[in-house]
Design a protein around this motif. Structure first.
Motif, PDB file in Angstrom:
ATOM      1  N   ILE A   1      -2.347  69.762  74.724  1.00 59.17           N
ATOM      2  CA  ILE A   1      -1.348  69.231  74.272  1.00 59.17           C
ATOM      3  C   ILE A   1      -0.207  70.339  74.156  1.00 59.17           C
ATOM      4  O   ILE A   1       0.923  70.369  74.639  1.00 59.17           O
ATOM      5  N   GLN A   2      -0.650  71.745  73.564  1.00 61.10           N
ATOM      6  CA  GLN A   2       0.232  72.796  73.340  1.00 61.10           C
ATOM      7  C   GLN A   2       0.899  73.206  74.783  1.00 61.10           C
ATOM      8  O   GLN A   2       1.932  73.516  74.733  1.00 61.10           O
ATOM      9  N   GLU A   3       0.171  73.074  75.791  1.00 59.28           N
ATOM     10  CA  GLU A   3       0.664  73.448  77.014  1.00 59.28           C
ATOM     11  C   GLU A   3       2.050  72.383  77.837  1.00 59.28           C
ATOM     12  O   GLU A   3       2.690  73.095  78.599  1.00 59.28           O
ATOM     13  N   LEU A   4       1.855  71.535  77.058  1.00 64.84           N
ATOM     14  CA  LEU A   4       3.049  70.506  77.445  1.00 64.84           C
ATOM     15  C   LEU A   4       4.564  71.008  76.783  1.00 64.84           C
ATOM     16  O   LEU A   4       5.596  70.396  77.274  1.00 64.84           O
TER      17      LEU A   4
ATOM     18  N   ARG B   1       9.056  70.100  80.113  1.00 63.10           N
ATOM     19  CA  ARG B   1       8.411  70.491  78.980  1.00 63.10           C
ATOM     20  C   ARG B   1       8.923  69.481  77.675  1.00 63.10           C
ATOM     21  O   ARG B   1       9.985  69.215  77.698  1.00 63.10           O
ATOM     22  N   ILE B   2       8.162  69.426  76.599  1.00 64.22           N
ATOM     23  CA  ILE B   2       8.515  68.864  75.541  1.00 64.22           C
ATOM     24  C   ILE B   2       9.223  69.938  74.788  1.00 64.22           C
ATOM     25  O   ILE B   2       8.827  70.933  74.577  1.00 64.22           O
ATOM     26  N   VAL B   3      10.471  69.689  74.354  1.00 65.47           N
ATOM     27  CA  VAL B   3      11.296  70.435  73.773  1.00 65.47           C
ATOM     28  C   VAL B   3      11.541  69.840  72.231  1.00 65.47           C
ATOM     29  O   VAL B   3      11.954  70.847  71.306  1.00 65.47           O
ATOM     30  N   ARG B   4      11.149  68.552  71.858  1.00 60.88           N
ATOM     31  CA  ARG B   4      11.501  68.162  70.577  1.00 60.88           C
ATOM     32  C   ARG B   4      10.412  67.191  70.500  1.00 60.88           C
ATOM     33  O   ARG B   4      10.095  66.122  71.264  1.00 60.88           O
ATOM     34  N   MET B   5       9.690  67.132  69.229  1.00 64.11           N
ATOM     35  CA  MET B   5       8.739  66.007  68.524  1.00 64.11           C
ATOM     36  C   MET B   5       9.308  65.851  67.161  1.00 64.11           C
ATOM     37  O   MET B   5       9.049  66.754  66.294  1.00 64.11           O
ATOM     38  N   HIS B   6       9.585  64.774  66.871  1.00 60.39           N
ATOM     39  CA  HIS B   6      10.016  64.502  65.602  1.00 60.39           C
ATOM     40  C   HIS B   6       9.037  63.105  65.223  1.00 60.39           C
ATOM     41  O   HIS B   6       9.142  62.208  65.950  1.00 60.39           O
TER      42      HIS B   6
END
Length: 138
Positions: free
Chosen positions: A27-30, A118-123
């Motif tokens: 998950i972190q790699e994304l 890449r994921i830059v935000r997760m709320h």
């Protein structure tokens, strides 16, 4: 479907697949190096709050998961909405708190923003009162 939308969908699908496998490193790699991560909730729950760096993603999950009874969680994904770099996941989570033995269910909305693959935000948006009450001893 635009290339940006396609990329966002692929990244979000990888996120969900790795989440289902409980693969914190995958998950972190994304995630991008710098992130805007927010999980609201009680200060008594050590996984809630803000994170700003990729290396904080895996510890979020490895801190949180042991607090939920193994094999007793259910995730019902209801909607998967992608528009350009924005991904919104609508779901219902059911977990059992290890500390109290209480089962709880909460509707959830998760907003992921994807830039450059890449994921830059997760709320995460959930019923934080229900979650906090599930972990209380009373």
């Amino acid at each position: 479907m635009t290339t940006e939308t396609q990329t966002s969908r692929i990244v979000a699908e990888k996120f969900l697949e790795r989440l289902g496998r409980q693969d914190p490193d995958g998950i972190q790699e994304l995630f991008s190096e710098e992130i805007d991560w927010y999980v609201p909730g009680s200060d008594a729950l050590p996984w809630t709050g803000r994170r700003t760096r990729r290396e904080e993603v895996a510890p979020y999950f490895t801190t949180m998961w042991p607090h939920f009874a193994h094999g007793r969680s259910k995730v019902a994904l209801e909607r998967f909405i992608v528009d350009g770099g924005d991904v919104v996941l609508l779901a219902v989570f059911t977990h059992t708190a290890v500390a109290s033995g209480k089962e709880f269910t909460t509707p959830v909305a998760m907003h992921l923003a994807v830039e450059g693959g890449r994921i830059v935000r997760m709320h995460l948006y959930e019923d934080t009162l229900t979650v906090a009450e599930a972990f209380s001893a009373d």
